[in-house]
Design an enzyme around this catalytic site. Structure first.
Site, short mmCIF file in Angstrom:
data_model
loop_
_atom_site.label_atom_id
_atom_site.label_comp_id
_atom_site.label_asym_id
_atom_site.label_seq_id
_atom_site.Cartn_x
_atom_site.Cartn_y
_atom_site.Cartn_z
N ARG A 183 37.06 142.96 41.41
CA ARG A 183 36.40 144.20 41.87
C ARG A 183 37.26 144.77 42.98
O ARG A 183 37.48 144.12 44.01
CB ARG A 183 35.00 143.89 42.38
N HIS A 211 33.22 151.01 35.54
CA HIS A 211 32.43 149.78 35.71
C HIS A 211 31.97 149.30 34.32
O HIS A 211 30.80 149.39 33.97
CB HIS A 211 31.24 150.08 36.62
N GLN A 247 28.98 146.78 33.74
CA GLN A 247 27.66 147.36 33.96
C GLN A 247 27.18 148.09 32.70
O GLN A 247 26.03 147.93 32.27
CB GLN A 247 27.72 148.34 35.14
N ASP A 287 22.88 156.88 39.87
CA ASP A 287 23.68 155.97 40.70
C ASP A 287 23.73 156.59 42.10
O ASP A 287 23.41 157.77 42.27
CB ASP A 287 25.09 155.86 40.09
N CYS A 335 22.19 151.26 38.03
CA CYS A 335 23.05 150.08 38.13
C CYS A 335 22.70 149.22 39.34
O CYS A 335 22.97 148.03 39.35
CB CYS A 335 24.51 150.51 38.19
N ARG A 345 23.17 141.83 33.10
CA ARG A 345 24.55 141.66 33.56
C ARG A 345 25.01 140.23 33.25
O ARG A 345 26.13 140.00 32.81
CB ARG A 345 24.66 141.90 35.08
N1 NVA Z 1 29.10 153.90 42.14
C1 NVA Z 1 28.71 152.70 42.80
C2 NVA Z 1 28.34 151.64 41.81
C3 NVA Z 1 27.86 150.35 42.41
C4 NVA Z 1 27.56 149.31 41.38
C5 NVA Z 1 29.86 152.23 43.70
O1 NVA Z 1 31.02 152.30 43.26
O2 NVA Z 1 29.61 151.83 44.84
N1 CP Z 2 25.60 147.03 39.84
C1 CP Z 2 26.47 146.24 40.51
O1 CP Z 2 27.63 146.10 40.13
O2 CP Z 2 25.92 145.59 41.58
P1 CP Z 2 26.72 144.82 42.73
O3 CP Z 2 27.49 145.86 43.49
O4 CP Z 2 25.65 144.17 43.54
O5 CP Z 2 27.63 143.81 42.10
#
Ligand code: NVA
Ligand code: CP
Length: 301
Positions: free
Chosen positions: A102, A129, A132, A219, A259, A287
């Protein structure tokens, strides 16, 4: 399928196979049927951003598959002190059987895949993502029976989630309506691809996007890394909230997905989130199952 870097790299058949395997693994877990098919394998999990769901579901998932998960915070790796990705990749590739990462840049994930020689899974970048959306599609299939022909609307930021939903809808034949402010549009190339595939409509009117939708998705307005823009974003997105009034436009049987993490009473009201908590937390659970399916597909010898 060697890696999961973005959904556009997978065929429709591969996505379908992952979803079927995810259903099977969920059934096996719930019924106490062992499935330790990755015994003795280690998944490294590199995090340059925070996480609750991704970290815990991958770590639990690899354990349930008989393997071992290594949490690698980028702050504690030499990566955080400037060791190049391509060197880190070539070293980790000699110890591990797979890597989940990530981070911010999609190109860093691609480079890791190019140099590591082992399967790499994208656990979120600024661009997409994919894990997800596999869990989202698994959830929609469970509740609605199938994907093709359904109408999904995404209300909010044209960021990583919107991008992956568009990519996933191109592969599965769902229709997607994205409602976002004009200066927060999804990736330009994906928009073109989606329009060419005749599955994408973009509007700045959330009520138009939600009309008769089977799935309403949102989101956060400020993603990880955009914290400094939060105030301006709150202004830009103030008309892009999933609330009771917007839900009146959607199909009576519509489900709501998010998400998570959610910012209550920003992109979604507390009322709508709690009314649809069953779907949203099933989505979070999925997930685990969807990512186990991805690991099996990529890492099983
Ligand atoms: N758009 C959000 C998704 C989190 C799972 C982010 O990138 O923070
Ligand atoms: N939706 C998601 O990826 O959650 P986290 O940021 O908690 O991993």
């Amino acid at each position: 399928m060697k890696h999961l870097l973005k959904l556009g790299d997978l065929s429709s058949t591969e996505i379908n196979e992952i979803l079927n395997l995810a259903d099977q693994l969920k059934y096996e877990l719930k019924n106490g049927i062992p499935h330790e098919v990755l015994k003795g394998q280690t998944l490294g999990m590199i995090f340059t951003k925070a996480s609750t769901r991704t970290r815990v579901s991958f770590e639990t998932g690899i354990y349930q598959l008989g393997g071992n998960g290594l949490f690698l915070s980028s702050a504690d790796l030499q990566l955080g002190r400037g060791e190049p990705i391509k060197d880190t990749a070539r070293v980790l590739g000699r110890y591990l059987n797979g890597i989940m990462i990530r981070t911010f840049k999609q190109s860093d994930v691609e480079e890791l895949a190019e140099y590591s020689g082992i399967p790499v899974i994208n656990g979120l970048t600024d661009y997409c993502h994919p894990c997800q959306v596999l869990a989202d599609f698994m959830t929609i299939r469970e509740i609605k029976g199938s994907l093709k022909g359904l109408k999904l609307c995404f209300i909010g930021d044209g960021n990583n989630m919107a991008n992956s939903l568009i990519a996933g809808c191109i592969k599965t034949g769902m229709k997607i309506f994205v409602a976002c402010p004009k200066n927060h549009m999804p990736d330009k190339n994906l928009c073109e691809e989606g329009k060419k595939a005749n599955i994408l409509t973009i509007t700045d009117n959330p009520f138009e996007a939600a009309e008769k939708a089977d799935v309403v998705y949102t989101d956060v307005w400020a993603s990880m890394g955009q914290e400094k823009e939060a105030q301006q974003r709150a202004k830009d997105f103030k008309n892009f909230q999933v609330n009771a009034e917007l839900m009146k436009k959607a199909d009576k049987e519509a489900i709501v997905l998010h998400c998570l993490p959610a910012h209550r009473n920003e992109e979604i009201t507390d009322e709508v989130l709690e009314k649809h908590a069953a779907e949203i937390f099933e989505e979070a659970e999925n997930r685990l199952h969807a990512q186990k399916a991805v690991m099996v597909k990529l890492m099983k010898k």
